[in-house]
Design a protein around this motif. Structure first.
Motif, PDB file in Angstrom:
ATOM      1  N   ALA A  41       0.407  -0.355   0.257  1.00 45.37           N
ATOM      2  CA  ALA A  41       0.104   0.140  -0.424  1.00 45.37           C
ATOM      3  C   ALA A  41       0.931   1.454   0.244  1.00 45.37           C
ATOM      4  N   ARG A  58      -5.626   7.345  -1.468  1.00 46.43           N
ATOM      5  CA  ARG A  58      -4.244   6.635  -1.521  1.00 46.43           C
ATOM      6  C   ARG A  58      -4.427   6.150  -2.315  1.00 46.43           C
ATOM      7  N   THR A  59      -3.955   4.605  -1.694  1.00 44.35           N
ATOM      8  CA  THR A  59      -4.535   2.828  -2.216  1.00 44.35           C
ATOM      9  C   THR A  59      -5.325   1.846  -1.801  1.00 44.35           C
ATOM     10  N   ALA A  60      -5.442   0.678  -1.466  1.00 47.94           N
ATOM     11  CA  ALA A  60      -5.989  -0.207  -0.487  1.00 47.94           C
ATOM     12  C   ALA A  60      -4.718  -0.800  -0.108  1.00 47.94           C
ATOM     13  N   PHE A  62      -3.542  -4.923   1.680  1.00 51.58           N
ATOM     14  CA  PHE A  62      -4.125  -5.839   1.704  1.00 51.58           C
ATOM     15  C   PHE A  62      -3.099  -6.513   2.850  1.00 51.58           C
ATOM     16  N   ARG A 296     -10.546   9.088  -9.169  1.00 52.51           N
ATOM     17  CA  ARG A 296     -11.416   9.366  -7.868  1.00 52.51           C
ATOM     18  C   ARG A 296     -11.053  10.912  -7.230  1.00 52.51           C
ATOM     19  N   ALA A 372      -9.769  -1.878  -8.166  1.00 46.63           N
ATOM     20  CA  ALA A 372      -9.890  -0.090  -7.820  1.00 46.63           C
ATOM     21  C   ALA A 372     -11.013   0.130  -7.238  1.00 46.63           C
ATOM     22  N   THR A 374     -13.840  -1.512  -5.609  1.00 43.49           N
ATOM     23  CA  THR A 374     -14.608  -2.535  -4.602  1.00 43.49           C
ATOM     24  C   THR A 374     -12.799  -3.723  -3.876  1.00 43.49           C
ATOM     25  N   PRO A 375     -11.352  -3.159  -3.629  1.00 47.25           N
ATOM     26  CA  PRO A 375     -10.477  -4.457  -3.368  1.00 47.25           C
ATOM     27  C   PRO A 375     -10.623  -4.592  -2.614  1.00 47.25           C
ATOM     28  N   GLU A 376     -10.994  -5.059  -1.698  1.00 43.24           N
ATOM     29  CA  GLU A 376     -11.241  -5.686  -0.316  1.00 43.24           C
ATOM     30  C   GLU A 376     -12.535  -6.758  -1.194  1.00 43.24           C
ATOM     31  N   ALA A 439      -5.274  -0.461  -7.565  1.00 47.11           N
ATOM     32  CA  ALA A 439      -5.163  -1.392  -6.444  1.00 47.11           C
ATOM     33  C   ALA A 439      -4.138  -0.958  -4.692  1.00 47.11           C
ATOM     34  N   ARG A 440      -3.208  -1.541  -5.507  1.00 41.46           N
ATOM     35  CA  ARG A 440      -2.284  -1.489  -5.274  1.00 41.46           C
ATOM     36  C   ARG A 440      -1.000  -0.136  -5.104  1.00 41.46           C
TER      37      ARG A 440
END
Length: 463
Positions: A41, A58-60, A62, A296, A372, A374-376, A439-440
């Protein structure tokens, strides 16, 4: 719009360029997926509009296990582009066998655009060297600049991968050219100050956007773009309603040589009094442009396309959950409809307004291409699919393009307890690869958005 098979009714451009010898790309000993070349992240730059409004992006984040899975997923998707790009022309095949050899020999310009962007990801993650990435990009861009058939800068949808010869049935496609340009400009920016960047700029600046808007001058008052051209004339279908065309109009607005007028951005229809999910069914229509455009925090006269793409993704998941009692494939961790292979052929599955079009088929690229947004949820779905079905849907290049476990398709089952597409499809592998990278790390967004053409486009809309 999005088709992964040659379309009929179009003639080939006569000046097809020289025929070059070709062959399968040799399998190189690429670095195995290990620890990411960058943090899982990290801060990602936002569009100028969002930065000006003081909205940090910001990015997700994990887990370590998610990171290992995503390393493997991205590496396999990257391998598609490395192995299925012709070494002489630099053109990327539209599809290829994922479980056994299946060389179709047909390249698409959209897949080639994804392939050019994939080079930047492959280098950044240490799977190929900078020299390898540069050489492959140079081969492709020299071909596109000097030897590939085009009409006013616009390229054919499908061509022979080894020769570059347009398929007789292929139209000159505006959206496929746009996706190609997005990839070319991304890899050009990645290799700033080099011949690769100069070639990418030349290819982009050659495209005559007003020509595609006005049907070659025959409709001077027209402000939406045609979907393409054949030797019989311009296609009647136009990019006149919400779809995957944001990148096409943005590139046109940002062109320094043949720009679209600012009013073209306002000419296509938006839904009135409702979300964008009411106008477009397959998830790819929400995903493709935003694989490069970082929207975004940006609002277009109050419309938040990023947030509404999140909403569209959630709507697809909700629809699959609601239908899980009728279709065995569906569930809270197995969802996502888009255009993909199906038991009866290629089909544009989707959560359409007024009704859903589905048959139990799931395309992993639907959830993956929304990573990107809905990352989770997307990563949970992808991990479930791999854990649940394993090698039945997980091949050399990652996921099968689509699969279906529903008993009503039992006569078409071609793996243990399910039907699966035998192929990996370039634009679907590309959607997964780019969306997961954004997303990362946000790196594809950052590279594309920091360019002059992106700033010009957003400036034209704001003016």
């Amino acid at each position: 719009a999005r088709v992964s098979a040659p379309v009929g009714g179009a003639g080939a451009f006569l000046s097809a360029g020289s025929v070059l010898p070709g062959g399968r790309v040799p399998v190189l000993s690429l670095a195995a997926p290990g620890p990411s070349a960058s943090p899982t992240a990290a801060p990602a730059p936002a569009p100028a509009a969002a930065l000006a409004a003081g909205q940090p992006q910001r990015t997700a984040a994990f887990s370590a296990d998610d990171g290992k899975f995503l390393d493997e997923l991205q590496h396999k998707a990257f391998l598609y582009f490395w192995e299925q790009t012709d070494p002489v022309t630099g053109l990327t095949k539209d599809r290829a066998g994922n479980f056994a050899d299946g060389d179709r020999g047909i390249a698409s310009m959209a897949a080639t655009g994804f392939g050019l962007t994939a080079l930047t990801i492959g280098e950044n993650r240490g799977w190929i060297s900078r020299e390898q990435a540069y050489a492959r990009a140079l081969t492709c861009l020299r071909r596109l600049r000097f030897r590939q058939a085009h009409v006013q800068g616009w390229f054919h949808h499908f061509v022979d991968a080894a020769s570059g010869e347009p398929l007789p049935s292929s139209e000159v496609s505006s959206i496929d050219t746009a996706l190609l340009l997005a990839g070319a400009l991304t890899v050009g920016r990645h290799f700033a100050g080099t011949e690769v960047e100069r070639l990418a700029r030349d290819i982009y600046e050659r495209v005559d956007f007003p020509w595609m808007m006005t049907d070659g001058g025959a409709k001077p008052e027209q402000r939406t773009l045609s979907m393409g051209w054949t030797t019989s004339g311009f296609l009647a279908a136009r990019w006149d309603a919400y779809s995957e065309h944001h990148i096409l109009y943005m590139l046109g607005l940002g062109s320094p040589t043949h720009p679209l007028p600012a009013e073209s951005w306002r000419a296509w229809k938006r839904p009135e009094g409702g979300p964008l999910t009411q106008t477009s069914g397959p998830l790819f229509t929400h995903q493709y442009s935003q694989l490069w455009l970082d929207l975004r925090g940006w609002k277009d006269e109050g419309r938040d396309y990023f947030a509404q793409s999140v909403e569209a993704t959630l709507a697809h998941r909700d629809a699959a959950i609601a239908a899980q009692n009728g279709y065995s494939t569906y569930g809270p961790r197995c969802w996502g409809w888009t255009a993909c292979d199906g038991p009866e052929g290629y089909r544009a599955y989707g959560a359409y307004p007024g009704g859903h079009d589905h048959d139990g088929t799931i395309a992993p690229a639907a959830a993956g291409g929304s990573a990107a947004f809905t990352p989770e949820l997307s990563v949970a779905a992808l991990r479930f699919m791999k854990d649940q079905y394993g090698d039945r849907i997980w091949g050399r290049y990652g996921f099968a393009d689509a699969f279906n476990t529903d008993p009503r398709w039992r006569e078409r089952f071609n793996a243990d307890g399910l039907w699966r597409s035998p192929d990996a499809v370039g634009i679907d592998q590309g959607a997964i690869l780019l969306a997961v990278e954004n997303a990362r790390t946000g790196r594809v967004w950052k590279t594309f958005m920091e360019s002059e053409h992106a700033r010009r486009a957003f400036g034209a809309i704001a003016s």
